[in-house]
Motif scaffolding. Sequence first.
Motif: not given
Length: 185
Positions: A23-30, A35-38, A157-159, A166-168
């Motif tokens: 989900e983080a990858a979907v949110k932070h996609a360039p 990004i489709e999460l199957f 407690e952190t997504h 992680v985001v970086e």
Amino acid sequence: MSVRILALVGSLRAGSHNRQLAEAAVKHAPEGVEIELFEGLGSVPFYNEDIDVAGSVPAEAVALRDAAGRADAFLLFSPEYNGTIPAVLKNGIDWLSRPFGAGAFSGKPTAVLGTAFGQYGGVWAQDETRKSVGIAGAKVLADVKLSIPGSIRRFAETHPADDAEVVEKLVELLAQVTAEAKATA
């Protein structure tokens, strides 16, 4: 050029940290990357050549193959189950490896990443996943890795989408996958 990436998550558990990482990858996609999460990997029956015949392929497997056919690249999120790849992810790889030599992974850039409770972040399972998807025909991005250890504590407690480190690392990984997808298009 827009890039379509299909994400497969090897954990079916509600609240899975690997699902959250996807989900983080979907949110932070360039920009320009979808990004489709199957959804539904757990509904795909175990691979069996007897049912992989024109006219009798289960609808769930057809949906997986259709989604993979639209993808320019793949992200495989693998937790570690008893030191290896989860069966649901391996089954997805098996379905997408067919027909032999011309499966959906053929020549497409694929990165394997994930998180696990242990101190190494699931590297054994991720290595096994790279091996399996490589044999299935993918262009495995062997140097594009992200293994996050201590998932239960780290993401208590952190997504992952809100964890700056992680985001970086995820943004860097996504940029590498995107560049490879554009280069092979």
